[in-house]
Structure formats: structure tokens, C-alpha cells
Scaffold this motif. Sequence first.
Motif, PDB file in Angstrom:
ATOM      1  N   SER A  56       0.851  -1.195   0.000  1.00 47.24           N
ATOM      2  CA  SER A  56       0.000   0.000   0.000  1.00 47.24           C
ATOM      3  C   SER A  56       0.885   1.242   0.000  1.00 47.24           C
ATOM      4  CB  SER A  56      -0.886   0.011   1.239  1.00 47.24           C
ATOM      5  OG  SER A  56      -0.087   0.172   2.410  1.00 47.24           O
ATOM      6  N   ASP A  57       0.268   2.413  -0.159  1.00 42.83           N
ATOM      7  CA  ASP A  57       1.037   3.661  -0.197  1.00 42.83           C
ATOM      8  C   ASP A  57       1.824   3.876   1.093  1.00 42.83           C
ATOM      9  OD1 ASP A  57       0.129   4.174  -2.717  1.00 42.83           O
ATOM     10  OD2 ASP A  57      -1.413   5.607  -2.116  1.00 42.83           O
ATOM     11  N   SER A  58       1.192   3.607   2.250  1.00 41.67           N
ATOM     12  CA  SER A  58       1.892   3.820   3.522  1.00 41.67           C
ATOM     13  C   SER A  58       3.042   2.834   3.687  1.00 41.67           C
ATOM     14  CB  SER A  58       0.916   3.687   4.694  1.00 41.67           C
ATOM     15  OG  SER A  58       0.350   2.393   4.735  1.00 41.67           O
ATOM     16  N   GLU A  59       2.864   1.615   3.192  1.00 41.58           N
ATOM     17  CA  GLU A  59       3.929   0.614   3.271  1.00 41.58           C
ATOM     18  C   GLU A  59       5.086   0.969   2.341  1.00 41.58           C
ATOM     19  OE1 GLU A  59       0.982  -3.127   4.408  1.00 41.58           O
ATOM     20  OE2 GLU A  59       1.478  -2.682   2.325  1.00 41.58           O
ATOM     21  N   ILE A  60       4.763   1.566   1.191  1.00 38.25           N
ATOM     22  CA  ILE A  60       5.815   2.020   0.272  1.00 38.25           C
ATOM     23  C   ILE A  60       6.644   3.115   0.926  1.00 38.25           C
ATOM     24  CG2 ILE A  60       6.219   3.249  -1.905  1.00 38.25           C
ATOM     25  CD1 ILE A  60       3.794   1.712  -3.044  1.00 38.25           C
ATOM     26  N   GLU A  61       5.973   4.020   1.636  1.00 38.02           N
ATOM     27  CA  GLU A  61       6.697   5.084   2.350  1.00 38.02           C
ATOM     28  C   GLU A  61       7.682   4.487   3.351  1.00 38.02           C
ATOM     29  OE1 GLU A  61       6.651   8.380   1.909  1.00 38.02           O
ATOM     30  OE2 GLU A  61       5.312   8.072   0.208  1.00 38.02           O
ATOM     31  N   MET A  62       7.263   3.464   4.041  1.00 36.82           N
ATOM     32  CA  MET A  62       8.124   2.803   5.016  1.00 36.82           C
ATOM     33  C   MET A  62       9.328   2.160   4.318  1.00 36.82           C
ATOM     34  SD  MET A  62       6.957  -0.090   7.724  1.00 36.82           S
ATOM     35  CE  MET A  62       6.259  -1.055   6.375  1.00 36.82           C
ATOM     36  N   LEU A  63       9.086   1.511   3.201  1.00 35.00           N
ATOM     37  CA  LEU A  63      10.182   0.906   2.431  1.00 35.00           C
ATOM     38  C   LEU A  63      11.185   1.960   1.987  1.00 35.00           C
ATOM     39  CD1 LEU A  63      11.513  -1.461   0.889  1.00 35.00           C
ATOM     40  CD2 LEU A  63       9.971  -0.913  -1.024  1.00 35.00           C
ATOM     41  N   PHE A  64      10.678   3.102   1.511  1.00 37.43           N
ATOM     42  CA  PHE A  64      11.569   4.154   1.030  1.00 37.43           C
ATOM     43  C   PHE A  64      12.450   4.696   2.154  1.00 37.43           C
ATOM     44  CE2 PHE A  64       8.976   5.544  -2.957  1.00 37.43           C
ATOM     45  CZ  PHE A  64       9.263   4.312  -3.524  1.00 37.43           C
ATOM     46  N   LYS A  65      11.909   4.798   3.360  1.00 36.09           N
ATOM     47  CA  LYS A  65      12.711   5.253   4.498  1.00 36.09           C
ATOM     48  C   LYS A  65      13.864   4.286   4.782  1.00 36.09           C
ATOM     49  CE  LYS A  65       9.098   7.877   6.903  1.00 36.09           C
ATOM     50  NZ  LYS A  65       8.218   7.937   8.105  1.00 36.09           N
ATOM     51  N   ILE A  66      13.581   3.002   4.649  1.00 31.48           N
ATOM     52  CA  ILE A  66      14.617   1.992   4.876  1.00 31.48           C
ATOM     53  C   ILE A  66      15.674   2.059   3.780  1.00 31.48           C
ATOM     54  CG2 ILE A  66      15.025  -0.502   4.896  1.00 31.48           C
ATOM     55  CD1 ILE A  66      12.347  -0.731   6.416  1.00 31.48           C
ATOM     56  N   ILE A  67      15.245   2.287   2.548  1.00 34.02           N
ATOM     57  CA  ILE A  67      16.214   2.427   1.453  1.00 34.02           C
ATOM     58  C   ILE A  67      17.093   3.646   1.685  1.00 34.02           C
ATOM     59  CG2 ILE A  67      16.426   2.941  -1.021  1.00 34.02           C
ATOM     60  CD1 ILE A  67      14.027   1.108  -1.497  1.00 34.02           C
ATOM     61  N   GLU A  68      16.501   4.739   2.152  1.00 28.81           N
ATOM     62  CA  GLU A  68      17.293   5.932   2.466  1.00 28.81           C
ATOM     63  C   GLU A  68      18.317   5.639   3.575  1.00 28.81           C
ATOM     64  OE1 GLU A  68      17.547   8.659   0.955  1.00 28.81           O
ATOM     65  OE2 GLU A  68      15.755   8.842  -0.282  1.00 28.81           O
ATOM     66  N   LYS A  69      17.929   4.822   4.536  1.00 26.29           N
ATOM     67  CA  LYS A  69      18.844   4.428   5.619  1.00 26.29           C
ATOM     68  C   LYS A  69      20.016   3.623   5.047  1.00 26.29           C
ATOM     69  CE  LYS A  69      18.982   1.410   9.710  1.00 26.29           C
ATOM     70  NZ  LYS A  69      19.843   2.272  10.528  1.00 26.29           N
ATOM     71  N   LEU A  70      19.722   2.674   4.167  1.00 23.46           N
ATOM     72  CA  LEU A  70      20.766   1.868   3.547  1.00 23.46           C
ATOM     73  C   LEU A  70      21.693   2.725   2.698  1.00 23.46           C
ATOM     74  CD1 LEU A  70      18.489  -1.122   2.487  1.00 23.46           C
ATOM     75  CD2 LEU A  70      20.264  -1.201   4.243  1.00 23.46           C
ATOM     76  N   LYS A  71      21.096   3.688   1.998  1.00 25.92           N
ATOM     77  CA  LYS A  71      21.887   4.606   1.180  1.00 25.92           C
ATOM     78  C   LYS A  71      22.828   5.431   2.052  1.00 25.92           C
ATOM     79  CE  LYS A  71      21.247   8.655  -1.814  1.00 25.92           C
ATOM     80  NZ  LYS A  71      20.237   9.502  -2.497  1.00 25.92           N
ATOM     81  N   ALA A  72      22.338   5.929   3.203  1.00 24.07           N
ATOM     82  CA  ALA A  72      23.162   6.730   4.112  1.00 24.07           C
ATOM     83  C   ALA A  72      24.311   5.919   4.693  1.00 24.07           C
ATOM     84  CB  ALA A  72      22.292   7.292   5.233  1.00 24.07           C
ATOM     85  N   GLU A  73      24.143   4.587   4.702  1.00 21.02           N
ATOM     86  CA  GLU A  73      25.199   3.715   5.220  1.00 21.02           C
ATOM     87  C   GLU A  73      26.118   3.222   4.106  1.00 21.02           C
ATOM     88  OE1 GLU A  73      23.492   0.649   7.629  1.00 21.02           O
ATOM     89  OE2 GLU A  73      22.466   2.063   8.950  1.00 21.02           O
ATOM     90  N   ASP A  74      26.031   3.873   2.945  1.00 20.76           N
ATOM     91  CA  ASP A  74      26.937   3.605   1.819  1.00 20.76           C
ATOM     92  C   ASP A  74      26.819   2.204   1.235  1.00 20.76           C
ATOM     93  OD1 ASP A  74      28.029   6.051   1.287  1.00 20.76           O
ATOM     94  OD2 ASP A  74      29.772   5.785   2.584  1.00 20.76           O
ATOM     95  N   LYS A  75      25.606   1.656   1.219  1.00 20.60           N
ATOM     96  CA  LYS A  75      25.390   0.399   0.516  1.00 20.60           C
ATOM     97  C   LYS A  75      25.197   0.691  -0.973  1.00 20.60           C
ATOM     98  CE  LYS A  75      25.160  -1.391   4.656  1.00 20.60           C
ATOM     99  NZ  LYS A  75      26.403  -1.927   5.273  1.00 20.60           N
ATOM    100  N   ILE A  76      25.502  -0.290  -1.798  1.00 19.24           N
ATOM    101  CA  ILE A  76      25.176  -0.216  -3.226  1.00 19.24           C
ATOM    102  C   ILE A  76      23.751  -0.738  -3.371  1.00 19.24           C
ATOM    103  CG2 ILE A  76      25.730  -1.073  -5.543  1.00 19.24           C
ATOM    104  CD1 ILE A  76      28.634  -1.453  -4.523  1.00 19.24           C
ATOM    105  N   ILE A  77      22.846   0.098  -3.886  1.00 21.54           N
ATOM    106  CA  ILE A  77      21.422  -0.265  -3.933  1.00 21.54           C
ATOM    107  C   ILE A  77      20.950  -0.275  -5.383  1.00 21.54           C
ATOM    108  CG2 ILE A  77      19.111   0.342  -3.140  1.00 21.54           C
ATOM    109  CD1 ILE A  77      20.601   1.969  -0.884  1.00 21.54           C
ATOM    110  N   ILE A  78      20.384  -1.407  -5.786  1.00 17.84           N
ATOM    111  CA  ILE A  78      19.808  -1.542  -7.121  1.00 17.84           C
ATOM    112  C   ILE A  78      18.301  -1.712  -6.965  1.00 17.84           C
ATOM    113  CG2 ILE A  78      19.664  -3.012  -9.172  1.00 17.84           C
ATOM    114  CD1 ILE A  78      22.659  -3.628  -8.746  1.00 17.84           C
ATOM    115  N   TYR A  79      17.539  -0.942  -7.722  1.00 13.06           N
ATOM    116  CA  TYR A  79      16.087  -0.877  -7.566  1.00 13.06           C
ATOM    117  C   TYR A  79      15.442  -1.140  -8.926  1.00 13.06           C
ATOM    118  CZ  TYR A  79      11.605   0.914  -5.795  1.00 13.06           C
ATOM    119  OH  TYR A  79      10.296   1.040  -5.394  1.00 13.06           O
ATOM    120  N   VAL A  80      14.803  -2.318  -9.061  1.00 13.10           N
ATOM    121  CA  VAL A  80      14.144  -2.682 -10.319  1.00 13.10           C
ATOM    122  C   VAL A  80      12.654  -2.380 -10.189  1.00 13.10           C
ATOM    123  CG1 VAL A  80      13.677  -4.529 -11.973  1.00 13.10           C
ATOM    124  CG2 VAL A  80      15.827  -4.519 -10.693  1.00 13.10           C
ATOM    125  N   SER A  81      12.136  -1.542 -11.086  1.00 10.43           N
ATOM    126  CA  SER A  81      10.725  -1.188 -11.034  1.00 10.43           C
ATOM    127  C   SER A  81      10.259  -0.685 -12.392  1.00 10.43           C
ATOM    128  CB  SER A  81      10.490  -0.097  -9.980  1.00 10.43           C
ATOM    129  OG  SER A  81       9.124   0.293  -9.963  1.00 10.43           O
TER     130      SER A  81
END
Length: 502
Positions: free
Chosen positions: A174-199
Motif C-alpha cells: 500500500s502507499d503507507s507501506e511504500i513510504e516505510m520501504l523508502f525510508k529503509i532504502i534511504e537508511k541503507l543509502k546513508a550507510e553507503d550500501k550499493i542499492i539496485i532498484y528494479v521497477s
Amino acid sequence: MAGTLEFQHICKYFPGVKALDDVSFQAHAGEVLAFLGENGAGKSTLLKVLNGDYQPTSGKYLLDGVEKHFQSPHQAIEEGISIIYQERQILLELSVAENIYLGRMPVNRFGIIDTRKANEMAAKIIKDFGLPIEPSTKVKDLSIAWQQMVEIMKAYSRENLKVICFDEPTASLSDSEIEMLFKIIEKLKAEDKIIIYVSHRMDEIQRITDKVAIFKDGHYVDTVKTGVVPEAEMIRMMVGRDLGDIYKDLDREKEIGEVLLEVKNVSSDYVKENSFVLRRGEVLGFSGLVGAGRTELMRAIIGADPMKTGEVFLEGQSIHNRSPHEAMEHGIVLVPEDRKLQGILANLSVSDNINISMLDQNSNRFGFVNREKEERAAEAGIRDFKIKTPSADKKIVELSGGNQQKCIVARWLSTNPKVLILDEPTKGIDVGAKSEFYQMICRFAKEGLGVILISSELPEVIGLSDRIIVMKSRQIVGEVSREEATESRLLSLGMIGEVQEA
């Protein structure tokens, strides 16, 4: 080369198919890189090469400047590479903590698994992620979104995590769950992970990614900066043509005829009493929020769920469908939303999937199947629906999502239906394949079918429908003509049951 994933001249060939052809590019730490391309462009194949599911035919990949060759996903995980797929890779009967530390559960000094310690360790990660779940909860009791979060936490719990890939992660959120996922991706990004996003969802790509790697027919095209290159240009690069306004160019010249299907006061255990009509040659859209009852109403009509009240009339004649097979014999077919669970027969070929609904017609009186007849029908379906497959004998599960969907539509159209119900027909397929589906839907209506289109994408339901019915809380709450339809009007009806004028 620290913090860099590099692909060098990667090729992956299957019999008759070049899934990847000379793919070379880089992904960097602290960035979210999108993979964008049509179904079958090679995005998922490249991920499977990266994590050891597939071995490349030629070429190599390097992590932090060091060449890697993984023989299995387990080896990739041990080296710090994790992929979060659409299908959950978790054990439902185990707890959250047991899933996070599966194969790595802490033990006490006697060598016995220390569940309390595992729960404490998991609780710390859950707190870091800001999630309202308990370590001891069984994963089967969580929503799809929370199950996905458990998978992400499982990857995150490995101290050596360097690369994390998300393959269509929001398909069931859902939209609220997507927001939660995006926050986690931002956290991973801030920790210098390499992030690949297929969509395939351009709005998500614009919002969450830094760069976009574009693929076409197994080739890497280019990497562009998000927000710098316009969406229309990215689409042109991935499909090789300018789609323009995807709805404006559709052939709408058709004649809407008399009432074909009439539904009167139909209810089931899942929906309240509902009534509507569908005319010959009409595309009737059904809009509403998740859980509004659109799919459940159609299931009652075709006999997948028992009707409690109401009547269904086809061409003025009362019919009673006690099963989807009986509905098919009356001329009403449903292409289901869940392609994998309810649509394709994964272990069978393209030909078998197209012909499965016509076994009676393709068999003689002794029950023997006429293989020549099936081959002709399969080839006709592949040709008419432009299904990309090296042969009719190819397993359907090996095709892209869009081509699997075409096979399902070809299957039901082979029964010569009068009413075609499409439930989220473009879910999980790319913009190029969507364009083809939109043209097909218009063609079906032009040929005199009555088409019911269930879609959660407001531009899609507005762009294709002649009329739109809106459902809320398992009941029809309004009807809007194409000329009057706007996203705000449909949302108002779907959320509060009435139109709120601005």
C-alpha cells in the motif's frame, strides 16, 4: 574501486535467446541505481547472474575491484550481496528472529540455540528500522509488507552487506507501506550500501533513485541521472520508439451497442448487493481502493464465490454460474490479477497454457488430444498477441511477465467469449507492453466484446474506459462517464463515497 559493483561485457545466452548481450556498466555505494527496461530486457537475468542463480556465458563482474564468480546465491550472500525478490524468500512457520538469523542462530556455551539472544539481537535491528513488530512473532502472521521487511532485515543483519537489490518491491504494498520501504532504502543509502532498484513505476524511480540504468532487448543502453533526463526520453530509450500520449493514440472508433450483461443485486459473503450493466463494445472500468470489493464482485458473477442474492443476465437471458468453467461456457471469462497463482501453469509450455481451456474442443470422442490442432491454436495465439518466445514449447515461467499475461489473454480469447473481465491486466509489466495491452483492449471492444477493466491505476482506468463504476466498502457508490472522469473525482468517490468539489 571501493564501493563499486562493475559489470564487464556480461553475456547470457539461452537456446534461441540472447538474454544479456555485452552488458557493461557500474553501480556505486551511497547511490540508488534503478534498472529500467521492458519485460524481457534482461534486468532480472542480470540480477540472477550477479547472485549465482545463473552463470554468465561470458564476461565478468567485480566487487570493489575484485573479480567474483558465485556458483550459488548462498555464495553471493556470504560475499555481501542480497536480492529481495517479489516472491518472499522466508519460512512462514518460523519467527521473525529465526528468519533473520536463519543458519546463523546464536548458541550458548553448550552449543544449544539461544532463542532469547536471537530475539534480543533481532529487537535491536527492528528498533533501528523503526518497525512495530515483535521478534517472536511468526512470519506467517505478518502482512506481505512486514514479511518483506523481515527479508530486508535478514540481509541487513549480515555485517558484510555491500550490495542490496530490490526486484519490483512495491508490487503488493500500500502507499503507507511504500513510504516505510523508502525510508529503509534511504537508511541503507546513508550507510553507503550499493542499492539496485528494479521497477516499472516511473513515479517511484523519480522519487527514490539517483541514477537509471536503461536496458533494451538484452542490451545495456545508458545510465542517466534521475530528474535530469525527462521520463519521455527514458521511455523512448527503453522501447526504441516515442510512445507519445499512451492513451491519446488509441483507436476508439467503435460502436457501443445494446446491453450485453446485466447484474442485478448480486451479493456474496464478500460483497454487498450490487447492480450494473455492460454494453456490447464497451470498456467498463471499475475503480476503488484496495479492498473495495471489485475482484470479489467479479468472482461472484463467474461462480468462483457463491452468490447469496441477485441475478445475472447475458443477452437478456438469466444465467447462473456455479463455477468459472460454467461461466466460460456461457461466454464470460476472467483474466485474474494474480498471474503466478491463478493465471499461468508454471511447469507447462506456452502451447499448453494457451490450449488448456480448449481441451474438450481439441480432443476426439475417445479423449485423445489432437496435437496438430493445439499447435495451430498456439501459433495463432503467439502471432495474434505478439508473444515473444523462441517456440510454443518454451516453459511459460521462463517468459517475461508481459508475455505470460499475453498467453493468459490468448487462452481465454480462444474460447470466443462475449464478456472479458480483466483484473489489473497490466500489473507488473512495463510501459511498452502496457501500450500493446491498451491497443488490444480497444480492439476487443471494437470487435463487439464487452470488456470489464479493473485497475488501481487511475490514469489507466480513465484513459481506457467508456464509463467508470466506483466501489467503496464492498459496494458500488457511483458511476462516472469518461468525459467527466478525473483522478480527484474517482478518489473522492472511492474514499468517502461522494464527490468533493475543489
